[in-house]
Scaffold this motif. Sequence first.
Motif, short mmCIF file in Angstrom:
data_model
loop_
_atom_site.label_atom_id
_atom_site.label_comp_id
_atom_site.label_asym_id
_atom_site.label_seq_id
_atom_site.Cartn_x
_atom_site.Cartn_y
_atom_site.Cartn_z
N PRO A 1 0.83 -1.12 -0.18
CA PRO A 1 -0.02 0.05 -0.02
C PRO A 1 0.84 1.31 0.09
CG PRO A 1 -0.70 -1.68 1.69
CD PRO A 1 0.43 -2.14 1.16
N GLN B 1 1.16 5.79 -0.96
CA GLN B 1 0.47 7.16 -1.00
C GLN B 1 0.29 7.23 -2.46
OE1 GLN B 1 3.54 9.13 1.52
NE2 GLN B 1 1.86 10.52 1.64
N THR B 2 -1.12 7.48 -2.87
CA THR B 2 -1.34 7.88 -4.06
C THR B 2 -1.15 9.24 -4.73
OG1 THR B 2 -3.65 8.63 -3.66
CG2 THR B 2 -3.25 6.50 -4.05
N ASP C 1 -7.15 -2.59 -1.61
CA ASP C 1 -6.28 -1.66 -1.02
C ASP C 1 -6.23 -0.31 -1.68
OD1 ASP C 1 -5.03 -3.05 1.23
OD2 ASP C 1 -3.97 -4.21 -0.30
N THR C 2 -7.31 -0.16 -2.46
CA THR C 2 -7.51 1.27 -3.11
C THR C 2 -8.50 2.13 -2.53
OG1 THR C 2 -6.68 0.45 -5.32
CG2 THR C 2 -7.98 2.28 -5.28
N ASP D 1 -6.10 4.70 9.12
CA ASP D 1 -4.82 4.75 8.25
C ASP D 1 -4.65 5.93 7.17
OD1 ASP D 1 -6.80 4.32 6.27
OD2 ASP D 1 -5.44 2.27 5.49
N GLN D 2 -5.95 6.74 7.23
CA GLN D 2 -6.07 8.02 6.56
C GLN D 2 -4.55 8.98 6.59
OE1 GLN D 2 -6.79 11.60 7.34
NE2 GLN D 2 -6.27 12.04 5.26
N PHE E 1 -1.84 7.92 4.63
CA PHE E 1 -1.70 7.98 3.22
C PHE E 1 -2.21 9.24 2.40
CE2 PHE E 1 -2.22 3.38 4.21
CZ PHE E 1 -1.02 2.82 3.65
N LYS F 1 -4.99 6.02 -0.92
CA LYS F 1 -3.95 4.90 -0.68
C LYS F 1 -4.28 3.77 -1.99
CE LYS F 1 -5.84 1.38 2.31
NZ LYS F 1 -5.71 0.54 3.41
N THR F 2 -3.18 2.92 -2.46
CA THR F 2 -3.41 1.98 -3.53
C THR F 2 -2.36 1.05 -3.38
OG1 THR F 2 -3.98 1.47 -5.88
CG2 THR F 2 -2.32 3.12 -5.49
N THR F 3 -2.07 0.29 -4.48
CA THR F 3 -0.90 -0.45 -4.57
C THR F 3 -0.46 -0.47 -6.14
OG1 THR F 3 -1.93 -2.76 -5.27
CG2 THR F 3 -1.43 -2.28 -3.03
N TRP G 1 8.03 6.65 -2.93
CA TRP G 1 7.62 7.32 -1.92
C TRP G 1 8.96 7.35 -0.61
CZ3 TRP G 1 6.72 2.50 -3.04
CH2 TRP G 1 6.70 1.57 -1.74
#
Length: 290
Positions: free
Chosen positions: A32, A34-35, A126-127, A144-145, A148, A152-154, A245
């Motif tokens: 996971p 950070q987008t 996980d998105t 978890d905000q 991220f 969030k994503t992968t 990241w």
Amino acid sequence: MRALITSHHGKVAVYARQLNTGKVIAVDENEPVQTASVIKLSMLYEAMEQIRDGKAHWDEKIVLKPGEAVSGSGVLGLLDAPKELTLKDVLTLMVILSDNTATNLAIDRFGVKAVNDRMAAVGLKDTHFYKKVMKPATEPMPADQPKFGLGKTTAREMAVVMEKIGRCDLGGPAQPQDEAICQTALTMLRSQFYRNTIPRYLETLDSSEAGSAIASKTGSLNAVRNDVAIVAAKSGPIVLSIFTWQNEDKSWTTDNEGESTVAHIARAIVKEWSPDGLDGRQMKPGLGLK
């Protein structure tokens, strides 16, 4: 690939797949991450689905009201309000300039819950799109905000979203309007304004008339540089999903290490899988695979 990743002063996740051959490169693809603004790609996909279902329309009117603009990337904050736009205008600005104000207008129109429900429905666990850009949350946030931020994503999951747009893989059996919807979205993504990452070393010819061979969505924060793209390679379409990241280089210059790392990884993969280069004529709904 390993050399490029280990030399980077930060963390890197990569998922790349050539759609016609099935070739895959994956490094920490399920981590996971950070987008930053890459999460806006999920909003575009949700809009496409709702337009397909007749719940939204490209030409419907959306009004930017005084006081709604936010800072950061984009141009809407520089324009006088009230300002009337179409939904297509809003989504175009969200994609090509990563316009934060346009993104918030899209959130007002569709809601992050609809986006997150859609991502879950297609199996992406996980998105998650958390909230408006540069606005406080108006509802309780997942634990978890803070880690991220916007989303969030992968690397693998965001590649799935981009592939669905490229393949024109919308929910349910194919319908006559699908191609036009997907063509509009691909045109937005091909018109991406920020081109220092995946396109940086790949697009060496002027594509202003014929259209780009790369459809992408970027995302950047001080210590984050991301890009997710479809590349219309001559050997067959390639989806690239590259995230960096915890980058030591937090500069906002064209020499930023995160941007350069993404660009070098993209070039290495595409040159290996398609030594003859790119062909923008393949950038059409279905990517020539249907």
